[in-house]
Design a protein around this motif. Structure first.
Motif, short mmCIF file in Angstrom:
data_model
loop_
_atom_site.label_atom_id
_atom_site.label_comp_id
_atom_site.label_asym_id
_atom_site.label_seq_id
_atom_site.Cartn_x
_atom_site.Cartn_y
_atom_site.Cartn_z
N ILE A 46 7.25 -9.20 -0.64
CA ILE A 46 7.97 -9.70 0.81
C ILE A 46 7.80 -10.70 1.83
CG2 ILE A 46 7.16 -8.65 3.38
CD1 ILE A 46 5.81 -5.59 2.03
N ALA A 47 6.91 -11.58 1.30
CA ALA A 47 7.02 -12.77 1.94
C ALA A 47 7.78 -14.34 1.43
CB ALA A 47 5.42 -13.75 2.24
N ALA A 48 8.57 -13.39 -0.20
CA ALA A 48 9.61 -14.02 -0.33
C ALA A 48 10.52 -13.86 -0.06
CB ALA A 48 9.22 -14.05 -2.04
N LEU A 49 10.62 -13.02 0.26
CA LEU A 49 12.52 -12.14 0.73
C LEU A 49 12.44 -13.53 1.74
CD1 LEU A 49 12.28 -8.20 -0.09
CD2 LEU A 49 13.64 -10.50 -0.64
N TRP A 50 11.12 -12.89 2.91
CA TRP A 50 11.19 -13.91 4.03
C TRP A 50 12.09 -15.18 4.26
CZ3 TRP A 50 6.40 -13.35 8.02
CH2 TRP A 50 6.35 -13.34 9.35
N ILE A 51 10.71 -15.90 3.30
CA ILE A 51 11.43 -17.03 3.62
C ILE A 51 12.81 -17.00 2.48
CG2 ILE A 51 11.49 -18.85 1.81
CD1 ILE A 51 9.10 -18.93 3.83
N ILE A 52 13.64 -16.54 1.72
CA ILE A 52 14.39 -16.61 0.65
C ILE A 52 15.69 -15.92 1.20
CG2 ILE A 52 13.48 -17.26 -1.29
CD1 ILE A 52 14.27 -14.42 -2.53
N VAL A 53 15.65 -14.62 2.06
CA VAL A 53 17.33 -14.46 2.87
C VAL A 53 17.66 -15.08 3.47
CG1 VAL A 53 17.48 -11.82 3.36
CG2 VAL A 53 16.40 -11.66 1.61
N PRO A 54 19.10 -15.85 4.12
CA PRO A 54 19.02 -16.41 4.57
C PRO A 54 19.07 -15.22 6.76
CG PRO A 54 20.86 -15.59 3.28
CD PRO A 54 19.82 -14.78 2.75
#
Length: 310
Positions: free
Chosen positions: A143-151
């Motif tokens: 979830i944290a990764a999506l927070w960072i990479i989703v524009p």
């Protein structure tokens, strides 16, 4: 221009080191007093979750930047020429890092020590129908990764954009666990982080486009690097552990760095290398592999107390 930027970063780094040194004794005393300890590979009881220091400095930086923005002092806080990404990234990074650090802290404090690795998590579910803290860590990291990479505002297309996000998501997950794999001996995780960070800095410095060096990621990682510098001595001496709180957080931040600042070719190469590392450590002990190589063994013991060397 670049020299002025570097000077500003150096001053910020010194400030974060000073803050870290001031907070570390109180943090170690707090962990010991409240039973946040664990036994290291020598059987000694020492404070665990030392990685909370990394998280704490990241949060302090996010608060500082938010206050600076509120009073129109973004340039003074971050340096001349702060881009929009650089203004937003510290807050986003602190939020995502908080999820990873919290999941690691839960694993450090209440995790089932007998259940390790993917097979262990599955066995715990099969035997007791209990979700392991390791599975919670994996979910929080995802979830944290999506927070960072989703524009923000959506991507540029369903096809290539989705593939790119999938690659970055996998990359961050693998780097997070890779640094965790290293954290079985004093200083090993910090050395792994430092080595990879040095390589990334060298690649970025050698790139043709030096304007906006690092796209805002460098100033955002200054408190992380400062925390690592502060934690290095007690970690190498075996006076505290980074724990999953710290090792997972360092791996997550490395993955985010690569995902945000490098192209898909380097990201794909990193995924292949990390997948190979995980495949090897699935069957073989990383510590035994290091012990069989004289150079790796020398690096592993560098800075550590050799009096207890076996």
């Amino acid at each position: 221009m670049l020299g002025t930027v570097w000077m500003g970063w150096a001053m910020q780094f010194v400030c974060w080191v000073m803050l870290g040194k001031a907070l570390l004794p109180a943090a170690m005393k707090f962990m010991s007093a409240h039973g946040l300890t664990d036994r290291n590979y020598r059987g000694e009881s020492i404070p665990t979750s030392g990685g909370l220091m990394i998280w704490l400095l990241l949060v302090c930086q996010a608060l500082w930047y938010k206050l600076a923005a509120a009073f129109g002092l973004t340039e003074a806080a971050m340096g001349t020429g702060a881009a929009s990404l650089a203004e937003k990234l510290p807050v986003s990074l602190a939020g995502a890092a908080s999820m990873v650090a919290l999941a690691g802290f839960i694993d450090d404090t209440v995790g089932h020590k007998a259940y390790k690795g993917f097979a262990g998590h599955f066995r715990l579910w099969k035997e007791r129908r209990v979700i392991s803290t390791g599975a919670v860590k994996a979910g929080a990291t995802g979830i944290a990764a999506l927070w960072i990479i989703v524009p923000e505002g959506g991507g540029s297309g369903a096809g290539p954009a989705v593939l790119g996000l999938a690659l970055q998501w996998l990359l961050i997950g693998l780097t997070t666990n890779a640094i965790n794999l290293l954290d079985t001996r004093p200083g090993r995780a910090l050395k792994g982080f430092a080595l990879i960070a040095a390589v990334l800095l060298a690649v970025m410095a050698a790139s043709a486009n030096k304007e906006g060096f690092g796209g805002g990621i460098i100033p955002s990682l200054l408190p992380v690097i400062a925390a690592c510098a502060v934690l290095a001595q007690p970690d190498l001496k075996g006076e505290l552990m980074l724990g999953d709180t710290g090792s997972n957080l360092l791996g997550f931040l490395l993955g985010a760095w690569i995902a945000l600042c490098f192209g898909w070719k380097l990201q794909a190469a990193a995924v292949l290398l990390l997948a190979g590392l995980h495949a090897v450590t699935w069957r073989l002990s990383l510590s035994k592999l290091i012990e069989r190589n004289r150079f790796l063994q020398w690096v592993d013991w560098l800075g550590r107390d050799t009096a207890g060397k076996i």
